[in-house]
Design an enzyme around this catalytic site. Structure first.
Site, short mmCIF file in Angstrom:
data_model
loop_
_atom_site.label_atom_id
_atom_site.label_comp_id
_atom_site.label_asym_id
_atom_site.label_seq_id
_atom_site.Cartn_x
_atom_site.Cartn_y
_atom_site.Cartn_z
N LEU A 41 0.87 -1.19 0.00
CA LEU A 41 0.00 0.00 0.00
C LEU A 41 0.90 1.23 0.00
CD1 LEU A 41 -2.88 0.84 2.47
CD2 LEU A 41 -0.76 2.11 2.65
N ASP A 43 0.07 5.70 -1.16
CA ASP A 43 -0.72 6.92 -0.87
C ASP A 43 -2.22 6.68 -0.68
OD1 ASP A 43 1.71 7.52 -2.00
OD2 ASP A 43 0.91 8.74 -3.61
N GLN A 59 -3.36 3.53 -3.06
CA GLN A 59 -2.42 2.93 -4.00
C GLN A 59 -2.11 1.51 -3.52
OE1 GLN A 59 -0.38 4.71 -6.96
NE2 GLN A 59 -2.58 5.02 -6.80
C1 FRU Z 1 3.86 9.24 -4.00
C2 FRU Z 1 3.76 8.72 -5.42
C3 FRU Z 1 2.90 9.61 -6.30
C4 FRU Z 1 2.45 8.66 -7.38
C5 FRU Z 1 2.24 7.38 -6.59
C6 FRU Z 1 2.51 6.12 -7.36
O1 FRU Z 1 4.17 8.25 -3.08
O2 FRU Z 1 5.05 8.57 -5.98
O3 FRU Z 1 3.56 10.76 -6.78
O4 FRU Z 1 1.30 9.07 -8.02
O5 FRU Z 1 3.12 7.46 -5.48
O6 FRU Z 1 2.19 5.02 -6.58
#
Ligand code: FRU
Length: 482
Positions: A41, A43, A59
């Site tokens: 996991l 963001d 994420q």
């Molecule tokens: C921040 C990041 C964001 C990107 C995402 C990809 O942690 O690098 O900038 O959209 O994670 O997982």
């Protein structure tokens, strides 16, 4: 169903059940924090509340605890404490997001939820993937119920970004004001400076670039990820996660930073004018890419990723071998008081309180203790003024120490490389902390500072030890394993 999504779903269905079993038996699993059922996991994405239901998207890489191609996982809750894991919401299944559905945000308008995210595409070949080989497309998506996608379209194709930037432009967040929608995107200029690109739209479909929201800053690194921009108590707040900031004394000790700038926006010139400096949101080892939302009670709530990219070799997370990595922080309510941004745990978490111990202690030479029986607890230490020094020892080998000038957090072997973080502090009035097996969040002085860390103990002390030259009033609750 789209063919790519079908293939990805099949693979997850085939491989995840075994992993779920393995992960569930890990004693380092958290109990009242949000974590993926398996895998990785990062963001928080698109957090919002609609008809009472909170949605937390994140994420997610379900089969790979070290990252890999990103999906959007999804959890829902009615009380912000107990969450239900939902089906994966978003798959990298389009030509414009085939190498990862990257970070984004959500908000509700007239019963429809609007999502914006970054479609990540990597072209084969010899590329640095910064100035060449990459697409970061800005995508708009709608949903009536937060579970099914009703529409999805690219609103800013990566070829349409302005000149003067690398291909790193991502993480859209929307602010609505006076009938217009403003989008902030984090970027890296061709001169390797961070930037916040500002776009405006009337209809959420056509977006016009209006320049950079914040003046170029030579002290804030080469890339600004995950911007967030909102009003709070009559002030404007800009949050971002800059990469490449130099350590300065005890500040900016982590590999990457996340912080806030308080200021005012000139809505005619569309420039944000800081009235204060860039202040780190969290001074611990594990905090990055936070995102805020306004809930139905009108509270501005912040959630962070309780982790960071690229922490190795300084420190590590041993749960990778156990099939998972990372969690969200507790959600925190934001307020501005006396010109400072404060973060406080949500009162909802009092729901989890079980047995309480209250104790007053006059600390002099001897070590005093309170009995410890649980690895999930909350503790509030009120420090009677004036105070000279205080030391608190907890978990396996964690020490919190105040000496009248600095507050330090120290970890022993349970830190897996995390050793010490320091805050200059002349007065300590309270410590409010939450221990959840392998995580610790410490709020100092009623939310003036926060330190978040992971820790991986293999034993407990059976007591929390206090020493120093002060008087303290302690309340400690064992917390239900939600
Ligand atoms: C921040 C990041 C964001 C990107 C995402 C990809 O942690 O690098 O900038 O959209 O994670 O997982």
């Amino acid at each position: 169903m789209n063919h790519i999504k079908e293939t990805l779903q099949k693979e997850i269905k085939a491989k995840q059940p075994n992993l779920v079993e393995k992960v569930a038996t890990d004693p380092w699993r958290l109990h009242f924090h949000q974590q993926p059922p398996t895998g990785w996991l990062n963001d928080p994405n698109g957090v919002y509340q609609k008809d009472g239901l909170y949605h937390l998207y994140y994420q997610y890489s379900p089969l790979d605890p070290t990252g890999g191609v990103k999906y959007w996982g999804h959890k829902t809750s009615t009380d912000l404490v107990h969450f239900k894991e939902e089906e994966i919401f978003l798959y990298p299944d389009q030509t414009f997001d085939k190498d990862g559905v990257y970070s984004g945000s959500a908000f509700e308008k007239d019963g429809v939820t609007h999502f914006f995210y970054t479609g990540n595409v990597k072209h084969p070949g010899t590329h640095d993937y910064i100035t060449s080989g990459r697409e970061h497309n800005t995508v708009h998506m709608t949903s009536q119920d937060g579970f099914h996608i009703d529409s999805r379209e690219v609103v800013i194709d990566s070829s349409e970004y302005p000149d003067g930037f690398t291909q790193h432009i991502r993480d859209p967040k929307i602010l609505e004001k006076d009938g217009l929608f403003y989008m902030v995107l984090g970027g890296r200029t061709s001169e390797d400076k961070g930037a916040i690109l500002l776009y405006v739209s009337k209809d959420l479909s056509t977006w016009e670039y209006k320049g950079n929201l914040l003046e170029e800053r030579h002290d804030l690194g080469y890339m600004w990820e995950c911007p967030d921009f909102f009003e709070l108590n009559g002030q404007d707040i800009l949050l971002m996660s800059p990469q490449g900031v130099e350590q300065s004394g005890h500040e900016f000790e982590n590999v990457y930073q996340s912080g806030s700038i308080i200021g005012r926006t000139d809505w005619d010139t569309l420039k944000f004018e800081p009235t204060d400096g860039f202040v780190e949101l969290d001074r611990g080892f594990d905090f990055y890419a936070p995102q805020t939302f306004l809930d139905e009670q009108g509270r501005r709530i912040l959630w962070g990723w309780m982790g960071l990219p690229d922490i190795e070799p300084e420190y590590s997370n041993p749960t990778i071998e156990r099939g998972w990595q990372h969690a969200m922080t507790l959600p925190r309510e934001l307020a501005i008081e006396e010109g400072k941004l404060k973060q406080r745990p949500l009162p909802e978490y009092q729901l989890l309180r079980k047995e309480v111990q209250h104790k007053s202690m006059e600390l002099t030479e001897a070590i005093e203790m309170i009995k410890e029986t649980s690895d999930t607890y909350e503790m509030i230490v009120e420090v009677v003024q004036p105070t000279k020094s205080l030391k608190v020892k907890l978990s396996q080998d964690v020490i919190l120490e105040f000496n009248g000038e600095v507050f330090t957090l120290k970890l022993g072997t349970s830190g897996f490389g995390r050793s010490k973080r320091t805050i200059e502090l002349s007065e300590l009035t309270s410590i409010h902390l939450f221990l959840d097996t392998s995580s610790l969040e410490i709020f100092l002085n009623d939310g003036e500072y926060v330190l978040t860390t992971r820790l991986y103990p293999t034993s407990q002390l059976n007591s929390i030890e206090f020493s120093g030259d002060t008087s303290v009033q302690i309340s400690k609750w064992d917390l239900e394993k939600a």
